[in-house]
Design a protein around this motif. Structure first.
Motif, short mmCIF file in Angstrom:
data_model
loop_
_atom_site.label_atom_id
_atom_site.label_comp_id
_atom_site.label_asym_id
_atom_site.label_seq_id
_atom_site.Cartn_x
_atom_site.Cartn_y
_atom_site.Cartn_z
N PHE A 1 59.76 -4.02 -65.31
CA PHE A 1 59.07 -4.25 -66.57
C PHE A 1 58.59 -2.93 -67.18
O PHE A 1 58.00 -2.10 -66.50
N GLY A 2 58.87 -2.77 -68.48
CA GLY A 2 58.39 -1.60 -69.20
C GLY A 2 57.03 -1.85 -69.81
O GLY A 2 56.46 -2.94 -69.70
N SER A 3 56.52 -0.86 -70.51
CA SER A 3 55.16 -0.95 -71.04
C SER A 3 55.03 -2.05 -72.09
O SER A 3 54.02 -2.78 -72.11
N GLN A 4 56.01 -2.20 -72.96
CA GLN A 4 55.91 -3.23 -74.00
C GLN A 4 55.97 -4.63 -73.40
O GLN A 4 55.18 -5.51 -73.76
N GLU A 5 56.91 -4.83 -72.48
CA GLU A 5 57.03 -6.14 -71.83
C GLU A 5 55.77 -6.48 -71.04
O GLU A 5 55.28 -7.61 -71.08
N ALA B 1 51.80 2.26 -62.34
CA ALA B 1 53.02 3.04 -62.13
C ALA B 1 53.68 3.48 -63.44
O ALA B 1 54.41 4.47 -63.46
N ILE B 2 53.43 2.76 -64.52
CA ILE B 2 54.04 3.11 -65.82
C ILE B 2 53.37 4.37 -66.34
O ILE B 2 52.15 4.48 -66.34
N ASP B 3 54.20 5.33 -66.79
CA ASP B 3 53.62 6.64 -67.11
C ASP B 3 53.32 6.87 -68.59
O ASP B 3 52.78 7.91 -68.96
N SER B 4 53.66 5.93 -69.46
CA SER B 4 53.38 6.17 -70.88
C SER B 4 53.23 4.85 -71.63
O SER B 4 53.94 3.88 -71.35
N TYR B 5 52.26 4.81 -72.56
CA TYR B 5 52.00 3.64 -73.38
C TYR B 5 51.83 4.08 -74.84
O TYR B 5 51.39 5.19 -75.11
N THR B 6 52.14 3.15 -75.76
CA THR B 6 51.75 3.39 -77.15
C THR B 6 50.28 2.99 -77.29
O THR B 6 49.70 2.36 -76.39
N GLN B 7 49.67 3.36 -78.40
CA GLN B 7 48.27 3.01 -78.63
C GLN B 7 48.08 1.48 -78.59
O GLN B 7 47.14 0.98 -77.97
N LYS B 8 49.00 0.78 -79.24
CA LYS B 8 48.88 -0.68 -79.29
C LYS B 8 49.01 -1.29 -77.90
O LYS B 8 48.26 -2.20 -77.53
N GLU B 9 49.96 -0.79 -77.12
CA GLU B 9 50.17 -1.31 -75.77
C GLU B 9 48.95 -1.06 -74.88
O GLU B 9 48.52 -1.94 -74.14
N ALA B 10 48.42 0.16 -74.96
CA ALA B 10 47.25 0.49 -74.14
C ALA B 10 46.06 -0.40 -74.48
O ALA B 10 45.34 -0.90 -73.60
N THR B 11 45.86 -0.63 -75.79
CA THR B 11 44.77 -1.50 -76.24
C THR B 11 44.96 -2.92 -75.72
O THR B 11 44.01 -3.56 -75.23
N LYS C 1 42.22 3.15 -65.98
CA LYS C 1 41.40 2.86 -67.15
C LYS C 1 41.26 4.09 -68.06
O LYS C 1 41.41 3.99 -69.29
N ASN C 2 41.03 5.24 -67.47
CA ASN C 2 40.87 6.46 -68.27
C ASN C 2 42.17 6.83 -68.99
O ASN C 2 42.16 7.24 -70.15
N ARG C 3 43.27 6.68 -68.29
CA ARG C 3 44.55 7.02 -68.92
C ARG C 3 44.88 6.05 -70.05
O ARG C 3 45.35 6.46 -71.10
N LEU C 4 44.62 4.76 -69.83
CA LEU C 4 44.88 3.78 -70.89
C LEU C 4 44.01 4.08 -72.11
O LEU C 4 44.47 3.97 -73.26
N LYS D 1 52.73 12.52 -69.97
CA LYS D 1 53.01 11.27 -69.25
C LYS D 1 52.09 11.15 -68.05
O LYS D 1 51.72 12.14 -67.42
N PHE D 2 51.75 9.91 -67.74
CA PHE D 2 50.87 9.63 -66.61
C PHE D 2 51.71 9.30 -65.39
O PHE D 2 52.59 8.46 -65.44
N HIS D 3 51.49 9.97 -64.32
CA HIS D 3 52.20 9.70 -63.08
C HIS D 3 51.23 9.10 -62.07
O HIS D 3 50.18 9.67 -61.79
N ALA D 4 51.60 7.94 -61.55
CA ALA D 4 50.72 7.26 -60.60
C ALA D 4 50.57 8.08 -59.32
O ALA D 4 51.49 8.78 -58.90
N ILE D 5 49.39 8.02 -58.74
CA ILE D 5 49.12 8.73 -57.49
C ILE D 5 49.15 7.71 -56.35
O ILE D 5 48.51 6.68 -56.43
#
Length: 550
Positions: free
Chosen positions: A470-474, A504-514, A532-535, A546-550
Motif C-alpha cells: 500500500f502506498g501513501s494515497q491508498e 515505513a512509508i517515506d513520503s506523504y502529500t499535505q492532504k495525505e498526512a492530514t 507523528k512529527n514527520r506527518l 523523505k522519511f525513512h523508518a527506523i
C-alpha cells in the motif's frame, strides 16, 4: 512485347509462363487484369507439368502483381504442390508461404503441414530472408507453426543474427508477437534482437521501428534503456517517412510498455501526427487518445479541435468502446479541459449506447465523468445505475471504479445496487489490488453504506496479506474509510498493521498526512512520536526530505 507473347500463349511451356510472370513482377510492371486472367487460364491447364522452382516463382510473381486467382486455380496448384514440396529449396518454400500470405489465401491443412515438414527438413539451409518471410507469412495467415519449427527459427535467428537485415529480423519478431505462442520467443532470442537493433540503429526504417516497438509491447518484453533511446532517436531522424499506421503502432507500443519518451520526442511526434489526423478512422483516433492518456501526455489544441470536428461530422461511426476510450483519455489529460460541446456529444452517445456497454466500458464512462466533474443528466445517471444493476461478472477494475464514480458524483445509489456491488467486491476479494480496495472502502464510507461483517473481514484479510504494497494515497484513503465506519473495531488488526505501514512509508502529500493524522485520532490510535512529527511536517509543508523508518 507483351502483346506478342500473349498472341503465342497457346505455345507456352511452363518455363515460359513462369519466366514471363517473374519478369513482369521483378520489373514491377503491372499488366491489365485481363492479361493476367488469360495467363491464369493457361497456367491452370499446365500446372501439372511445372517443376518445383516454376511453381514457386509463378506464385511469387502473381502475389507481387497483386493478382487474385480463382478458386479453381488453387485446387490445381495444391494438387501439383503435393508432389513438389519435398523438392523445394529454402527460398522456394518461403516464397510460396509469402505469396499465400500476400494474396490472402489460406493453404489447405495438408499443404500447410507439408510445407512445415519441408521447412524442418531444410532448416540448416534457411537464410535470414527465408526465416523472416516464413514467420511473417504464418503470422499473416494466422497459422500456428509447430513448436519444433519455432525452435528451429529461434535457433537460426540467434546463431545468425548478424546476417539478418533489420527488415528480416523485425519481421521474425513481429511474427512471434502476432502468433502469441506461450513461452516464445525465448529470452536469448529477445536479447539477440535487442543487441542487433542497437548495433544497426542507423539503418532502421520506419517499418522496422514500428514492428520492434509494437512487438515488444505485445510480448511484454521492453527493450533495455539504451535500445529505447536509439529507437526514439532514429524515429525522429525519419519521422516524415512514417505511414499513419506505423505512427499509431509506435505510440500504442510506447503506451502499452508504459515507457514515457522525452518531451521533445512527443512534441515532434505529435507534429507529424497532425499531418495525418484528418485521415484517421474513429477507431484509430480512440487508440491515439488512450495512448496519450497512458503516457500522461496532453495533446495539442489542434488535435483536440480536429477531434471535435470529426466527432460532429462522423459521430455515427463511433462505437461504445470508442466512447469509453475517449472519455477515459480526457479524464487522464492533466492540462487540457475538453470543450463543453465535445463532452455533450460524448454524453449523448453514451446515452445511446447505455444498453450496449460492457461492464468495463460502463465503469470507464462513469469514472471519466466523475474525474472530469461532469455530472450526467438525471435521465442518463438513472439509466447508468440501472445498467450497473443488470450487469454480472464485474472485474476488480469495474467494481472499484463504479463505486468510486458513484461516490465522487455524489449520486446516492439504491441499497439494492450497493448491495450488489458489495457482493461483487466480496466475490472478487482474492483478485483485488491495493488501489481497488482503497476505492471500494473509501466509496462505501463516502456513501455512508455499511458493508456486511463478512465482507469487511475478507477485505481485512486481503489487506493484511499485502500490507507492504500500500502506498501513501491508498493508506490514507483506507484509514479515512475505517475511521468513518461503525465496524472499525472489527478491523482493529488492520488498523495496527496500517500504523506499522504508515511508519515505513517515506513520503506523504499535505492532504495525505492530514488525513492519516485525523484518522488515527478518530480511531483512538496514538502514532509514535517520530511518525507523528514527520506527518505534521508533511502536513505543514515543511518536509522536503523523505522519511525513512527506523
Amino acid at each position: 512485347m507483351i502483346d506478342k507473347a500473349m498472341s503465342l500463349r497457346k505455345q507456352w511451356t511452363p518455363q515460359c509462363i513462369s519466366n514471363l510472370l517473374w519478369s513482369l513482377a521483378t520489373l514491377d510492371y503491372h499488366p491489365s487484369s485481363l492479361l493476367l486472367q488469360k495467363a491464369e487460364t493457361e497456367l491452370k491447364g499446365k500446372l501439372r507439368f511445372f517443376k518445383p522452382q516454376e511453381v514457386s516463382s509463378t506464385l511469387w510473381a502473381l502475389a507481387r502483381l497483386s493478382h487474385q486467382p480463382q478458386e479453381g486455380f488453387w485446387s490445381a496448384l495444391e494438387n501439383r504442390l503435393d508432389a513438389c514440396i519435398p523438392y523445394l529449396k529454402p527460398q522456394e518454400v518461403s516464397n510460396i508461404l509469402w505469396a499465400y500470405a500476400r494474396i490472402g489465401h489460406d493453404p489447405s491443412n495438408a499443404t500447410t503441414d507439408a510445407l512445415q515438414i519441408q521447412c524442418l527438413r531444410i532448416s540448416r539451409s534457411l537464410s535470414p530472408q527465408s526465416v523472416g518471410n516464413i514467420m511473417w507469412a504464418f503470422a499473416k495467415l494466422s497459422l500456428s507453426p509447430s513448436m519444433q519449427l519455432l525452435d528451429t527459427i529461434e535457433r537460426t535467428t540467434i546463431e545468425h543474427v548478424s546476417e539478418f537485415t533489420m527488415q528480416n529480423l523485425h519481421n521474425t519478431l513481429w511474427g512471434f508477437a502476432v502468433l502469441s505462442v506461450r513461452n516464445r520467443p525465448s529470452q536469448l532470442f529477445l536479447e539477440a534482437v535487442h543487441q542487433s537493433t542497437f548495433r544497426h540503429a542507423r539503418h532502421l526504417k520506419p517499418a522496422d521501428i514500428a514492428n520492434n516497438i509494437w512487438s515488444c509491447a505485445v510480448l511484454q518484453a521492453q527493450p533495455p534503456g539504451q535500445v529505447m533511446k536509439v529507437l526514439q532517436y532514429q524515429t525522429l531522424n525519419c519521422i516524415h517517412e512514417f505511414t499513419p499506421h506505423e505512427l499509431w503502432n509506435v505510440l500504442w507500443g510506447l503506451a502499452t510498455m508504459a515507457y514515457k519518451p522525452h518531451s521533445v520526442f512527443m512534441e515532434k511526434f505529435e507534429l507529424e501526427m497532425n499531418n495525418h489526423i484528418e485521415e484517421t478512422s474513429m477507431q484509430d483516433l480512440a487508440g491515439i487518445f488512450v495512448s496519450f492518456g497512458k503516457l500522461s501526455w496532453t495533446p495539442s489544441e489542434r488535435i483536440l479541435e480536429v477531434f471535435e470536428g470529426e466527432l460532429k461530422q462522423n459521430g455515427d461511426e463511433i462505437t461504445p468502446e470508442n466512447v469509453a476510450s475517449f472519455l477515459w483519455a480526457m479524464g487522464k489529460f492533466s492540462k487540457a479541459v475538453p470543450k463543453a460541446k465535445t463532452l455533450t456529444i460524448l454524453q449523448e452517445r453514451a446515452d445511446d449506447f447505455m444498453d450496449d456497454f460492457s461492464v468495463g466500458e460502463l465503469a470507464v464512462v462513469l469514472w471519466s465523468l466523475a474525474k472530469l466533474s461532469q455530472h450526467p443528466s438525471g435521465d442518463l445517471m438513472t439509466r447508468a445505475k440501472n445498467a450497473c444493476g443488470r450487469h454480472e461478472n464485474y472485474t476488480p477494475f469495474a467494481v472499484s471504479n463504479t463505486l468510486w464514480a458513484l461516490a465522487k458524483l455524489n449520486d446516492q445509489p439504491s441499497k439494492e445496487l450497493l448491495g450488489k456491488l458489495e457482493q461483487q467486491s466480496y466475490q472478487l476479494t482474492k483478485d483485488l489490488r491495493p488501489q481497488s480496495i482503497a476505492n471500494i472502502l473509501w466509496s462505501f464510507a463516502t456513501l455512508q453504506y455499511e458493508p456486511k461483517e463478512e465482507t469487511m473481514n475478507a477485505l481485512q484479510e486481503k489487506c493484511m496479506g499485502m500490507v507492504d504494497s500500500f502506498g501513501s494515497q491508498e493508506l490514507s484513503n483506507i484509514l479515512w474509510a475505517l475511521a468513518n465506519t461503525e465496524k472499525s473495531k472489527v478491523l482493529q488488526r488492520l488498523v495496527i498493521s496500517f500504523l506499522r505501514r504508515a511508519t515505513a512509508i517515506d513520503s506523504y502529500t499535505q492532504k495525505e498526512a492530514t488525513t492519516v493524522l485525523w484518522s488515527f485520532t478518530k480511531l483512538t490510535i496514538e502514532p509514535n512520536g517520530l511518525l507523528k512529527n514527520r506527518l505534521r511536517s508533511f502536513q505543514e509543508g515543511r518536509s522536503s526530505q523523505k522519511f525513512h523508518a527506523i
